[in-house]
Motif scaffolding. Structure first.
Motif, PDB file in Angstrom:
ATOM      1  N   GLY A  41      50.916  69.713  62.971  1.00 18.96           N
ATOM      2  CA  GLY A  41      49.588  69.828  63.566  1.00 18.96           C
ATOM      3  C   GLY A  41      49.341  71.157  64.239  1.00 18.96           C
ATOM      4  N   LYS A  42      50.408  71.843  64.610  1.00 19.65           N
ATOM      5  CA  LYS A  42      50.291  73.135  65.295  1.00 19.65           C
ATOM      6  C   LYS A  42      50.632  74.314  64.394  1.00 19.65           C
ATOM      7  CE  LYS A  42      51.494  71.143  69.807  1.00 19.65           C
ATOM      8  NZ  LYS A  42      52.490  71.166  70.926  1.00 19.65           N
ATOM      9  N   MET A  43      50.887  74.075  63.121  1.00 20.40           N
ATOM     10  CA  MET A  43      51.369  75.169  62.266  1.00 20.40           C
ATOM     11  C   MET A  43      50.306  76.246  62.093  1.00 20.40           C
ATOM     12  SD  MET A  43      51.435  73.861  58.314  1.00 20.40           S
ATOM     13  CE  MET A  43      49.943  73.365  57.457  1.00 20.40           C
ATOM     14  N   LYS A  89      41.910  82.669  47.696  1.00 25.33           N
ATOM     15  CA  LYS A  89      41.609  83.245  49.009  1.00 25.33           C
ATOM     16  C   LYS A  89      42.526  82.704  50.100  1.00 25.33           C
ATOM     17  CE  LYS A  89      36.720  84.101  47.998  1.00 25.33           C
ATOM     18  NZ  LYS A  89      35.313  83.845  48.414  1.00 25.33           N
ATOM     19  N   GLY A  90      43.439  81.853  49.714  1.00 24.31           N
ATOM     20  CA  GLY A  90      44.375  81.307  50.688  1.00 24.31           C
ATOM     21  C   GLY A  90      43.905  80.047  51.366  1.00 24.31           C
ATOM     22  N   ASN A  91      42.817  79.466  50.889  1.00 21.50           N
ATOM     23  CA  ASN A  91      42.335  78.213  51.463  1.00 21.50           C
ATOM     24  C   ASN A  91      43.097  77.027  50.874  1.00 21.50           C
ATOM     25  OD1 ASN A  91      40.172  79.521  52.940  1.00 21.50           O
ATOM     26  ND2 ASN A  91      39.141  79.759  50.963  1.00 21.50           N
ATOM     27  N   PHE A  92      43.280  76.011  51.689  1.00 19.71           N
ATOM     28  CA  PHE A  92      43.991  74.822  51.219  1.00 19.71           C
ATOM     29  C   PHE A  92      43.149  74.061  50.199  1.00 19.71           C
ATOM     30  CE2 PHE A  92      46.262  75.430  55.250  1.00 19.71           C
ATOM     31  CZ  PHE A  92      47.578  75.244  54.825  1.00 19.71           C
ATOM     32  N   LEU A  93      43.792  73.675  49.107  1.00 18.76           N
ATOM     33  CA  LEU A  93      43.150  72.826  48.111  1.00 18.76           C
ATOM     34  C   LEU A  93      43.437  71.355  48.369  1.00 18.76           C
ATOM     35  CD1 LEU A  93      43.979  74.928  44.915  1.00 18.76           C
ATOM     36  CD2 LEU A  93      41.776  74.764  46.090  1.00 18.76           C
ATOM     37  N   VAL A  94      44.372  71.090  49.238  1.00 21.76           N
ATOM     38  CA  VAL A  94      44.724  69.723  49.641  1.00 21.76           C
ATOM     39  C   VAL A  94      44.802  69.715  51.159  1.00 21.76           C
ATOM     40  CG1 VAL A  94      46.002  69.302  47.502  1.00 21.76           C
ATOM     41  CG2 VAL A  94      47.209  70.178  49.514  1.00 21.76           C
ATOM     42  N   PRO A  95      44.797  68.558  51.795  1.00 19.40           N
ATOM     43  CA  PRO A  95      44.964  68.528  53.244  1.00 19.40           C
ATOM     44  C   PRO A  95      46.236  69.276  53.644  1.00 19.40           C
ATOM     45  CG  PRO A  95      44.300  66.377  52.456  1.00 19.40           C
ATOM     46  CD  PRO A  95      44.569  67.203  51.234  1.00 19.40           C
ATOM     47  N   PRO A  96      46.187  70.109  54.683  1.00 20.09           N
ATOM     48  CA  PRO A  96      47.353  70.921  55.055  1.00 20.09           C
ATOM     49  C   PRO A  96      48.639  70.118  55.206  1.00 20.09           C
ATOM     50  CG  PRO A  96      45.445  71.625  56.303  1.00 20.09           C
ATOM     51  CD  PRO A  96      45.025  70.398  55.548  1.00 20.09           C
ATOM     52  N   GLU A  97      48.527  68.915  55.771  1.00 24.02           N
ATOM     53  CA  GLU A  97      49.734  68.115  55.982  1.00 24.02           C
ATOM     54  C   GLU A  97      50.328  67.612  54.668  1.00 24.02           C
ATOM     55  OE1 GLU A  97      46.207  65.301  56.327  1.00 24.02           O
ATOM     56  OE2 GLU A  97      46.733  67.335  56.957  1.00 24.02           O
ATOM     57  N   LYS A  98      49.542  67.677  53.582  1.00 23.52           N
ATOM     58  CA  LYS A  98      50.032  67.256  52.272  1.00 23.52           C
ATOM     59  C   LYS A  98      50.513  68.436  51.437  1.00 23.52           C
ATOM     60  CE  LYS A  98      48.944  62.886  52.807  1.00 23.52           C
ATOM     61  NZ  LYS A  98      50.005  61.848  52.913  1.00 23.52           N
ATOM     62  N   SER A  99      50.434  69.633  51.982  1.00 19.90           N
ATOM     63  CA  SER A  99      50.747  70.842  51.215  1.00 19.90           C
ATOM     64  C   SER A  99      52.184  71.322  51.410  1.00 19.90           C
ATOM     65  CB  SER A  99      49.799  71.969  51.635  1.00 19.90           C
ATOM     66  OG  SER A  99      50.091  72.390  52.972  1.00 19.90           O
ATOM     67  N   ILE A 100      52.850  70.807  52.419  1.00 17.11           N
ATOM     68  CA  ILE A 100      54.143  71.365  52.818  1.00 17.11           C
ATOM     69  C   ILE A 100      55.278  70.796  51.978  1.00 17.11           C
ATOM     70  CG2 ILE A 100      55.718  71.754  54.742  1.00 17.11           C
ATOM     71  CD1 ILE A 100      53.381  71.203  56.612  1.00 17.11           C
ATOM     72  N   ASN A 101      56.101  71.696  51.482  1.00 19.08           N
ATOM     73  CA  ASN A 101      57.315  71.303  50.775  1.00 19.08           C
ATOM     74  C   ASN A 101      58.435  71.022  51.769  1.00 19.08           C
ATOM     75  OD1 ASN A 101      60.105  72.225  49.710  1.00 19.08           O
ATOM     76  ND2 ASN A 101      58.971  71.809  47.833  1.00 19.08           N
ATOM     77  N   LYS A 102      58.638  71.959  52.709  1.00 18.59           N
ATOM     78  CA  LYS A 102      59.684  71.765  53.712  1.00 18.59           C
ATOM     79  C   LYS A 102      59.412  72.644  54.918  1.00 18.59           C
ATOM     80  CE  LYS A 102      62.960  75.368  52.259  1.00 18.59           C
ATOM     81  NZ  LYS A 102      64.358  75.660  51.878  1.00 18.59           N
ATOM     82  N   ILE A 103      60.087  72.313  56.016  1.00 20.38           N
ATOM     83  CA  ILE A 103      60.087  73.131  57.226  1.00 20.38           C
ATOM     84  C   ILE A 103      61.545  73.503  57.508  1.00 20.38           C
ATOM     85  CG2 ILE A 103      59.635  73.176  59.708  1.00 20.38           C
ATOM     86  CD1 ILE A 103      57.370  71.212  59.261  1.00 20.38           C
ATOM     87  N   GLY A 104      61.807  74.780  57.706  1.00 19.68           N
ATOM     88  CA  GLY A 104      63.181  75.225  57.966  1.00 19.68           C
ATOM     89  C   GLY A 104      63.160  76.538  58.723  1.00 19.68           C
ATOM     90  N   HIS A 105      64.284  77.034  59.136  1.00 11.30           N
ATOM     91  CA  HIS A 105      65.621  76.515  58.869  1.00 11.30           C
ATOM     92  C   HIS A 105      66.425  76.325  60.149  1.00 11.30           C
ATOM     93  CE1 HIS A 105      64.611  78.297  54.848  1.00 11.30           C
ATOM     94  NE2 HIS A 105      65.229  77.215  54.435  1.00 11.30           N
ATOM     95  N   ALA A 106      65.722  76.222  61.292  1.00 10.72           N
ATOM     96  CA  ALA A 106      66.437  76.108  62.562  1.00 10.72           C
ATOM     97  C   ALA A 106      65.851  75.036  63.468  1.00 10.72           C
ATOM     98  CB  ALA A 106      66.448  77.458  63.285  1.00 10.72           C
ATOM     99  N   LEU A 107      65.444  73.924  62.877  1.00  9.36           N
ATOM    100  CA  LEU A 107      64.987  72.796  63.688  1.00  9.36           C
ATOM    101  C   LEU A 107      66.091  72.321  64.625  1.00  9.36           C
ATOM    102  CD1 LEU A 107      63.137  70.836  60.863  1.00  9.36           C
ATOM    103  CD2 LEU A 107      62.048  71.631  62.978  1.00  9.36           C
TER     104      LEU A 107
END
Length: 248
Positions: A41-43, A89-107
């Motif tokens: 939500g804060k990305m 143009k860099g706009n999301f074609l899907v909801p942002p929360e559905k676009s992410i493959n992964k978050i890394g690498h120092a959680l």
């Protein structure tokens, strides 16, 4: 405590992987999902990592920019996306929360929820039962495997850093082997299970064609005793975050 039994140790040594059902509690799973939702939500996605360019020269710049973002992510929490989720143009074609493959690498280093899970007494006990003397946490990732979207995953070659100044900044050693898919072992797991995988085992995750995500938190351990981390590896410890010891 979560020490492995003799039969579990034997199975892991024979197969190279082991499923430990119920390793994480329902509360721990909920805490991780809630926390990752807050992070998403804060990305704030850097422009050079979400813009699709059209010319060959611009593609070269894009590759270098994206590689820098990736190569310097070892001591940070950063976002990596599925293919085809942005327009030109860099706009999301899907909801942002559905676009992410992964978050890394120092959680494991920077987020209190994932730090608590990674360094929990049961994880430390499991590592000790494996005979690890000085395990360090090399990296961590939250993998989303989006419903009907999450792409196939799997790496069977070693990724290294390319010579300084070249683009892209990483490359794979050798050619992609032709694997016999019949040799892969499907391993269904329940929510809260731990999948323990030896570093030399080739593994993969097929595209998610279901209506439900296949979210997973993963972290990599290395035995630091008597080991030298190759300076060629894409992931490198930094002054800000040397690979932290697992045992506290």
């Amino acid at each position: 405590m979560a020490c492995l039994s003799l039969s579990q140790l034997q199975k892991f040594q024979e197969d190279g992987f082991l499923v430990v059902e119920g390793f994480f509690s329902a509360d721990e799973c909920v805490a991780m999902q809630q926390r990752i939702g807050e992070i998403v939500g804060k990305m704030d996605v850097p422009v050079h990592c979400r813009t699709e360019f059209s010319t060959q020269e611009e593609e070269q710049l894009r590759a270098q920019g994206s590689t820098d973002y990736f190569l310097s992510s070892g001591d940070k929490i950063r976002f990596f996306f599925e293919k085809g989720v942005f327009d030109k143009k860099g706009n999301f074609l899907v909801p942002p929360e559905k676009s992410i493959n992964k978050i890394g690498h120092a959680l494991h280093a920077h987020d209190p929820v994932f730090k608590c899970v990674t360094y929990s007494p049961k994880v430390q006990a499991l590592a000790r039962s494996l005979g690890l003397q000085m395990p360090v946490v090399v990296q961590s990732m939250y993998i989303f495997k989006q419903p009907r979207f999450g792409g196939e995953g799997g790496v069977s070659r070693r990724m290294v850093r390319a010579p300084a100044g070249s683009a892209p900044g990483t490359c794979f050693l050798g050619s992609e082997p032709a694997w016999d898919n019949s040799l892969f072992v499907p391993t269904p797991v329940q929510r809260g299970a731990l999948v323990l995988i030896h570093g030399e085992v080739v593994h993969k995750s097929e595209q998610n064609l279901s209506n439900h995500s296949r979210q997973a938190y993963t972290f990599h351990l290395m035995e630091a005793s008597g080991t030298i981390w190759s300076p060629e590896n894409w992931l490198q410890p930094t002054a800000e975050l040397p690979f932290p010891p697992l045992y506290t």
